[in-house]
Motif scaffolding. Structure first.
Motif, mmCIF file in Angstrom:
data_model
loop_
_atom_site.group_PDB
_atom_site.id
_atom_site.type_symbol
_atom_site.label_atom_id
_atom_site.label_comp_id
_atom_site.label_asym_id
_atom_site.label_seq_id
_atom_site.Cartn_x
_atom_site.Cartn_y
_atom_site.Cartn_z
ATOM 1 N N HIS A 187 0.852 -1.185 0.000
ATOM 2 C CA HIS A 187 0.000 0.000 0.000
ATOM 3 C C HIS A 187 0.890 1.237 0.000
ATOM 4 N N ASP A 188 0.678 2.093 -0.984
ATOM 5 C CA ASP A 188 1.449 3.341 -1.089
ATOM 6 C C ASP A 188 2.952 3.064 -1.109
ATOM 7 N N GLY A 189 3.356 2.033 -1.848
ATOM 8 C CA GLY A 189 4.770 1.709 -1.972
ATOM 9 C C GLY A 189 5.361 1.003 -0.771
ATOM 10 N N PHE A 190 4.521 0.600 0.156
ATOM 11 C CA PHE A 190 4.969 -0.044 1.392
ATOM 12 C C PHE A 190 4.369 -1.445 1.457
ATOM 13 N N CYS A 191 5.211 -2.473 1.585
ATOM 14 C CA CYS A 191 4.736 -3.862 1.585
ATOM 15 C C CYS A 191 4.935 -4.499 2.958
ATOM 16 N N GLU A 192 3.973 -5.306 3.353
ATOM 17 C CA GLU A 192 4.034 -5.986 4.645
ATOM 18 C C GLU A 192 4.701 -7.358 4.545
ATOM 19 N N GLU A 193 4.654 -7.984 3.355
ATOM 20 C CA GLU A 193 5.164 -9.347 3.221
ATOM 21 C C GLU A 193 5.994 -9.503 1.945
ATOM 22 N N TYR A 194 7.002 -10.390 2.040
ATOM 23 C CA TYR A 194 7.883 -10.680 0.906
ATOM 24 C C TYR A 194 8.171 -12.179 0.863
ATOM 25 N N ASP A 195 8.267 -12.706 -0.351
ATOM 26 C CA ASP A 195 8.693 -14.084 -0.561
ATOM 27 C C ASP A 195 10.218 -14.065 -0.669
ATOM 28 N N ILE A 206 8.303 -13.688 4.598
ATOM 29 C CA ILE A 206 8.616 -12.868 5.762
ATOM 30 C C ILE A 206 7.524 -11.817 5.927
ATOM 31 N N ARG A 207 7.144 -11.575 7.166
ATOM 32 C CA ARG A 207 6.053 -10.645 7.463
ATOM 33 C C ARG A 207 6.536 -9.589 8.449
ATOM 34 N N ARG A 208 6.251 -8.344 8.116
ATOM 35 C CA ARG A 208 6.621 -7.232 8.988
ATOM 36 C C ARG A 208 5.638 -7.163 10.158
ATOM 37 N N MET A 209 6.161 -7.190 11.379
ATOM 38 C CA MET A 209 5.332 -7.123 12.573
ATOM 39 C C MET A 209 5.458 -5.732 13.204
ATOM 40 N N LYS A 210 4.714 -5.501 14.280
ATOM 41 C CA LYS A 210 4.837 -4.225 14.986
ATOM 42 C C LYS A 210 6.249 -4.058 15.527
ATOM 43 N N ALA A 230 17.946 -6.344 5.893
ATOM 44 C CA ALA A 230 18.511 -6.336 4.539
ATOM 45 C C ALA A 230 17.481 -5.843 3.525
ATOM 46 N N ILE A 231 16.208 -6.183 3.744
ATOM 47 C CA ILE A 231 15.143 -5.697 2.859
ATOM 48 C C ILE A 231 15.041 -4.178 2.950
ATOM 49 N N VAL A 232 15.025 -3.667 4.179
ATOM 50 C CA VAL A 232 14.917 -2.216 4.387
ATOM 51 C C VAL A 232 16.091 -1.495 3.740
ATOM 52 N N GLN A 233 17.302 -2.027 3.915
ATOM 53 C CA GLN A 233 18.491 -1.413 3.324
ATOM 54 C C GLN A 233 18.419 -1.433 1.802
ATOM 55 N N SER A 234 17.944 -2.553 1.247
ATOM 56 C CA SER A 234 17.846 -2.674 -0.206
ATOM 57 C C SER A 234 16.853 -1.670 -0.782
ATOM 58 N N LEU A 235 15.731 -1.496 -0.110
ATOM 59 C CA LEU A 235 14.695 -0.588 -0.606
ATOM 60 C C LEU A 235 15.081 0.877 -0.448
ATOM 61 N N SER A 236 15.998 1.155 0.476
ATOM 62 C CA SER A 236 16.393 2.546 0.722
ATOM 63 C C SER A 236 17.459 3.032 -0.254
ATOM 64 N N LYS A 237 18.003 2.111 -1.059
ATOM 65 C CA LYS A 237 19.063 2.496 -2.004
ATOM 66 C C LYS A 237 18.478 3.177 -3.233
#
Length: 237
Positions: A187-195, A206-210, A230-237
């Motif tokens: 939603h709005d470029g923000f994802c909660e889950e990734y394969d 993987i699922r993003r929790m609180k 690692a996902i957060v770092q990858s998306l921030s590049k």
């Protein structure tokens, strides 16, 4: 006597000044289960999005027949039992039926001549349901097929997009891989889950929790959070 009277009076004043405790109101879970909810403009009932079920499966029978060098036809029949108990009055009536479509990774490792470990991680889509007091399904076979095509087209579109590349080291082991967004959770470029794929192996979803991240079945929480970072770092590049 005057001292005793003063103490009694002081206690009465203190009691009067203390507000009465409110009785804890027990939440009517059956009501919240059956009430209408909204998701992206669509109304639905049942379990709230984001919550989970946990089931224990009896010893079932899995049969499979080889169709091509890589494709198998399978069937599986078993009784599944809720881990815990459903809230009283919640859920659908006994006799209700569902038709699900399952898309999942199945990871298998041979232990000996006859035994294998087996784990699955993926998605399941409700195509239709049949109420206990009805003879017809909620959607025709043709409409179910249409919804399945739409779902598969969404999955294909997700797979064709460039995933988030992953590069991390954990416990002195280097991992390269990718995180494929589960589009329905974005939603709005923000994802909660990734394969997640690492070193060519499927790691699950993987699922993003609180607080932190979670991969069902993976006990090493630090490793899971390292993947999330690692996902957060990858998306921030």
């Amino acid at each position: 006597m005057k001292t005793a009277t003063r103490k009694t009076t002081a206690k009465k004043k203190a009691a009067a000044a203390t507000p009465p405790r409110k009785k804890a109101v027990k939440k009517d879970l059956s009501k919240t289960y059956n009430e209408f909810k909204e998701f992206e403009g669509r109304q639905y009932t049942g379990m709230k999005i984001g919550r989970s079920h946990k089931w224990n499966y009896d010893a079932g029978v899995w049969k499979e027949t080889k169709i091509t060098p890589d494709l198998w036809e399978l069937s599986y029949a078993v009784t599944k039992r809720r881990a815990g108990h459903a809230p009283e009055g919640s859920g659908v009536p006994v006799g209700t039926e569902y038709h699900w479509y399952i898309m999942a990774h199945q990871n298998v490792r041979k232990l000996n001549a006859n035994d294998y470990t087996t784990s699955m991680a993926g998605l399941k889509l409700k195509l239709a349901h049949k109420r206990a007091d009805k003879e017809k399904w909620s959607l025709s076979g043709k409409t179910q097929r249409k919804h399945l095509i739409e779902f598969l087209q969404e999955i294909i579109a997700q797979l064709e997009k460039e995933p988030a590349p992953l590069d991390l080291t954990y416990n002195e082991k280097h991992y390269l891989g990718e995180a494929i967004p589960i589009g329905q959770t974005c939603h709005d470029g923000f994802c909660e889950e990734y394969d997640i794929i690492l070193n060519d192996a499927s790691m699950g979803i993987i699922r993003r929790m609180k607080k932190g991240w979670k991969i069902d079945g993976m006990e090493d929480k630090k490793f899971v959070n390292a993947i999330g970072s690692a996902i957060v770092q990858s998306l921030s590049k």
